[in-house]
Design a protein around this motif. Structure first.
Motif, PDB file in Angstrom:
ATOM      1  N   THR A  35       0.839  -1.200   0.000  1.00  0.00           N
ATOM      2  CA  THR A  35       0.000   0.000   0.000  1.00  0.00           C
ATOM      3  C   THR A  35       0.869   1.243   0.000  1.00  0.00           C
ATOM      4  O   THR A  35       0.627   2.190  -0.759  1.00  0.00           O
ATOM      5  N   ASP A  36       1.902   1.252   0.850  1.00  0.00           N
ATOM      6  CA  ASP A  36       2.827   2.387   0.884  1.00  0.00           C
ATOM      7  C   ASP A  36       3.519   2.564  -0.462  1.00  0.00           C
ATOM      8  O   ASP A  36       3.726   3.696  -0.911  1.00  0.00           O
ATOM      9  N   LEU A  37       3.857   1.467  -1.096  1.00  0.00           N
ATOM     10  CA  LEU A  37       4.497   1.513  -2.409  1.00  0.00           C
ATOM     11  C   LEU A  37       3.554   2.143  -3.439  1.00  0.00           C
ATOM     12  O   LEU A  37       3.958   3.020  -4.204  1.00  0.00           O
ATOM     13  N   ALA A  38       2.314   1.715  -3.436  1.00  0.00           N
ATOM     14  CA  ALA A  38       1.330   2.265  -4.376  1.00  0.00           C
ATOM     15  C   ALA A  38       1.112   3.756  -4.119  1.00  0.00           C
ATOM     16  O   ALA A  38       1.096   4.560  -5.056  1.00  0.00           O
ATOM     17  N   ASP A  39       0.979   4.125  -2.858  1.00  0.00           N
ATOM     18  CA  ASP A  39       0.803   5.537  -2.517  1.00  0.00           C
ATOM     19  C   ASP A  39       2.009   6.361  -2.950  1.00  0.00           C
ATOM     20  O   ASP A  39       1.862   7.490  -3.431  1.00  0.00           O
ATOM     21  N   ALA A  40       3.194   5.792  -2.789  1.00  0.00           N
ATOM     22  CA  ALA A  40       4.420   6.506  -3.181  1.00  0.00           C
ATOM     23  C   ALA A  40       4.418   6.797  -4.678  1.00  0.00           C
ATOM     24  O   ALA A  40       4.793   7.898  -5.097  1.00  0.00           O
ATOM     25  N   TYR A  41       3.988   5.843  -5.479  1.00  0.00           N
ATOM     26  CA  TYR A  41       3.990   6.079  -6.923  1.00  0.00           C
ATOM     27  C   TYR A  41       2.933   7.090  -7.356  1.00  0.00           C
ATOM     28  O   TYR A  41       3.156   7.859  -8.290  1.00  0.00           O
ATOM     29  N   VAL A  42       1.804   7.125  -6.662  1.00  0.00           N
ATOM     30  CA  VAL A  42       0.811   8.161  -6.964  1.00  0.00           C
ATOM     31  C   VAL A  42       1.399   9.531  -6.620  1.00  0.00           C
ATOM     32  O   VAL A  42       1.317  10.470  -7.418  1.00  0.00           O
ATOM     33  N   LEU A  43       2.019   9.639  -5.443  1.00  0.00           N
ATOM     34  CA  LEU A  43       2.645  10.897  -5.047  1.00  0.00           C
ATOM     35  C   LEU A  43       3.760  11.275  -6.010  1.00  0.00           C
ATOM     36  O   LEU A  43       3.865  12.433  -6.428  1.00  0.00           O
ATOM     37  N   TYR A  44       4.585  10.309  -6.379  1.00  0.00           N
ATOM     38  CA  TYR A  44       5.687  10.553  -7.315  1.00  0.00           C
ATOM     39  C   TYR A  44       5.170  11.206  -8.605  1.00  0.00           C
ATOM     40  O   TYR A  44       5.705  12.213  -9.057  1.00  0.00           O
TER      41      TYR A  44
END
Length: 181
Positions: A35-44
């Motif tokens: 989940t953190d990984l997915a959120d990071a890519y959206v933020l990126y």
């Protein structure tokens, strides 16, 4: 696409890990990390969008800050994905899966003024901070102190970015509004 006949490891699976963390506990941490990984890519992607589109008197400073921010988010995402793999899991990698799993909502395709863009970024950073705190507690509670430590270090960086954005959004500026003069 690939000449390999079958996958070496199927997505959504958890196997043994060299850290001696129970597979059931590892699975819970892996789910949180993905989940953190997915959120990071959206933020990126959102930060990158704003980096491309920033205009105005503070263009250069904000342009540089946003590049540093999205590069740090990318580094954090890489660290998270490697931790998922170390725990015996498979990090999410397809855009479709990352989009489905992300808990943060990206800004649409339109281009907004930089104040609105930064407000949207700050909102997303806040959501990610809350998620990180929950996942730190989860990992520590399951005895995965390595993941908790990694997330604590990343939390400090995320907090710093939120702090900088908050300062950019303050009313004090050297830019004179020609409409009021």
């Amino acid at each position: 696409m690939s000449s390999q006949k079958s996958a070496r490891k199927a997505a959504q699976t958890v196997g043994e890990n060299p850290l001696r963390i129970d597979e059931e506990k590892a699975e819970q941490v892996i789910d949180a990390l993905n989940t953190d990984l997915a959120d990071a890519y959206v933020l990126y992607h959102q930060l990158h969008k704003h980096h491309w589109n920033v205009e105005g008197a503070e263009h250069r400073d904000i342009h540089v800050f946003l590049q540093e921010a999205y590069e740090e988010v990318e580094e954090a995402a890489d660290e998270i994905a490697e931790r998922v793999q170390t725990l015996g899991g498979v990090p999410h990698a397809s855009m479709a899966t990352l989009s489905d799993v992300a808990t943060v909502e990206p800004e649409d395709e339109d281009v907004y003024d930089i104040r609105t863009s930064l407000q949207n970024d700050l909102e997303m950073y806040g959501d990610i901070l809350e998620s990180y705190r929950e996942h730190i507690d989860l990992a520590a509670g399951l005895g995965d102190h390595g993941t908790a430590h990694m997330l604590r270090e990343q939390l400090i960086e995320v907090e710093e970015h939120a702090h900088v954005i908050d300062h950019y959004l303050e009313d004090d500026t050297l830019v004179v509004d020609s409409a009021t003069n």
